[in-house]
Design an enzyme around this catalytic site. Structure first.
Site, PDB file in Angstrom:
ATOM      1  N   HIS A 113       7.573  -3.055  12.263  1.00  0.00           N
ATOM      2  CA  HIS A 113       6.893  -3.585  11.082  1.00  0.00           C
ATOM      3  C   HIS A 113       6.804  -2.538   9.981  1.00  0.00           C
ATOM      4  CE1 HIS A 113       5.762  -6.992  13.512  1.00  0.00           C
ATOM      5  NE2 HIS A 113       5.147  -6.223  14.368  1.00  0.00           N
ATOM      6  N   HIS A 139       0.418   4.687   8.010  1.00  0.00           N
ATOM      7  CA  HIS A 139       1.685   3.962   7.916  1.00  0.00           C
ATOM      8  C   HIS A 139       1.901   3.540   6.466  1.00  0.00           C
ATOM      9  CE1 HIS A 139      -1.400   0.856   8.498  1.00  0.00           C
ATOM     10  NE2 HIS A 139      -0.682   0.231   7.586  1.00  0.00           N
ATOM     11  N   HIS A 141       3.736   0.796   3.321  1.00  0.00           N
ATOM     12  CA  HIS A 141       4.192  -0.527   2.896  1.00  0.00           C
ATOM     13  C   HIS A 141       5.038  -0.381   1.630  1.00  0.00           C
ATOM     14  CE1 HIS A 141       1.418  -2.711   5.608  1.00  0.00           C
ATOM     15  NE2 HIS A 141       0.592  -1.715   5.354  1.00  0.00           N
ATOM     16  N   GLU A 145       0.802  -3.050  -1.198  1.00  0.00           N
ATOM     17  CA  GLU A 145       0.157  -4.324  -0.866  1.00  0.00           C
ATOM     18  C   GLU A 145      -0.881  -4.663  -1.930  1.00  0.00           C
ATOM     19  OE1 GLU A 145      -0.855  -4.106   3.485  1.00  0.00           O
ATOM     20  OE2 GLU A 145       0.824  -5.533   3.430  1.00  0.00           O
ATOM     21  N   HIS A 158      -1.384   3.667   4.073  1.00  0.00           N
ATOM     22  CA  HIS A 158      -2.655   3.253   4.675  1.00  0.00           C
ATOM     23  C   HIS A 158      -3.062   4.233   5.761  1.00  0.00           C
ATOM     24  CE1 HIS A 158      -2.145  -1.249   3.427  1.00  0.00           C
ATOM     25  NE2 HIS A 158      -2.626  -0.494   2.459  1.00  0.00           N
ATOM     26  N   THR A 226      -4.158  -6.183   6.977  1.00  0.00           N
ATOM     27  CA  THR A 226      -3.142  -6.905   6.189  1.00  0.00           C
ATOM     28  C   THR A 226      -1.992  -7.368   7.085  1.00  0.00           C
ATOM     29  OG1 THR A 226      -1.859  -4.937   5.622  1.00  0.00           O
ATOM     30  CG2 THR A 226      -3.687  -5.521   4.146  1.00  0.00           C
TER      31      THR A 226
HETATM   32 ZN   LIG Z   1      -1.159  -1.288   6.271  1.00  0.00          ZN
END
Ligand SMILES: [Zn+2]
Length: 276
Positions: A113, A139, A141, A145, A158, A226
């Site tokens: 992911h 991690h 994104h 986001e 995050h 999320t």
């Molecule tokens: Zn996240």
């Protein structure tokens, strides 16, 4: 039980697809969960439901994929959100966060992911209103986001913290294109292109402070994970000042995860506060 079997039957083709795609991680591999990837393997018979950012398992379908993901559609305090700066309430009661991060030994994993970095030590702390949260993992994104005034940043970091009583606080850092982040290069040298079950140890120590901007003023609100199961009760702290990464550093992540962001969710009756 009956409903569950029905759900499994409906999910048959999706589960097969996920097996074909090599979704090897358990259902705790959710990016925003506090799972550091070091826990025991799921009990025999425990299922995990494949979810993604694409097609039949994309965010608009998450709630249909598993009854445990219902909050992804029924929740009223979901994340991420669009932060409209004009409607943010300045709060004199909130001071900027002061993360207490020490140079840390870390390992890095592609969990299917995102790219996640696990901490080997438990002494990176964030104290919010007298409550201590310990950093579990961080991690990324792409694109960001959270939106600010309707605009995405190129990426978002995050940092997931958990208190002793299980409460979560996530520190979000927006990433824009600019100069290279030298500390990040230590991690990116080890970037795992393929999904795997085991995290790869990164040599030496990593200074988490170098992932943060100099100004730690932030937007605060109550939201959710999320990623499925979209659990609520998460304290969000999104730093106002973005950090810079080089185009090459962003590109290396994009080559593995072209997009791994959940779209913004309705703010509803919630308010976003800014510290002073
Ligand atoms: Zn996240």
């Amino acid at each position: 039980m009956k409903d569950k079997r029905k759900a499994y039957r409906m999910l048959g083709p999706i589960l097969l697809l996920s097996l074909a795609a090599g979704c090897v991680n358990g259902d705790n591999a959710g990016s925003d969960s506090a799972d550091a990837g070091k826990g025991p393997a799921p009990a025999a018979g425990a299922h995990h439901t494949h979810w993604s950012y694409e097609g039949a398992t994309s965010p608009e379908h998450w709630a249909e994929l598993d009854e445990l993901f219902a909050t992804c559609s029924t929740g009223k305090a979901q994340s991420p959100v669009n932060i409209v700066q004009d409607s943010v309430k300045a709060s004199g009661a909130l001071a900027p966060v002061q993360p207490e991060y020490a140079p840390s030994q870390v390992s890095i994993i592609n969990n299917g992911h995102t790219i996640q970095v696990n901490l080997h030590n438990q002494d990176n702390r964030l104290v919010l209103e007298g409550k201590t949260y310990t950093l579990q993992q961080f991690h990324f994104h792409l694109p960001s986001e959270h939106e600010v005034d309707g605009k995405h940043a190129r990426m978002e970091l995050h940092l997931v913290h958990k208190s002793e009583d299980g409460a979560l606080a996530v520190l979000g850092v927006l990433i824009m294109e600019g100069s290279e982040n030298a500390e990040l290069s230590k991690l990116w040298a080890m970037l795992p292109k393929e999904e795997s079950e085991a995290a790869v140890p990164v040599e030496g120590v990593f200074d988490l402070n170098k992932l943060l901007p100099s100004d730690l003023h932030s937007f605060r609100y109550q939201g959710s994970l999320t990623t499925p199961p979209c659990t609520e009760g998460v304290q969000w702290i999104v730093l106002e000042q973005p950090v810079q990464w080089s185009e090459e550093q962003i590109g290396k992540f994009a080559a593995i995860f072209p997009h791994d962001n959940r779209p913004v969710q309705a703010l509803g009756t919630r308010e976003i506060a800014a510290d002073q």
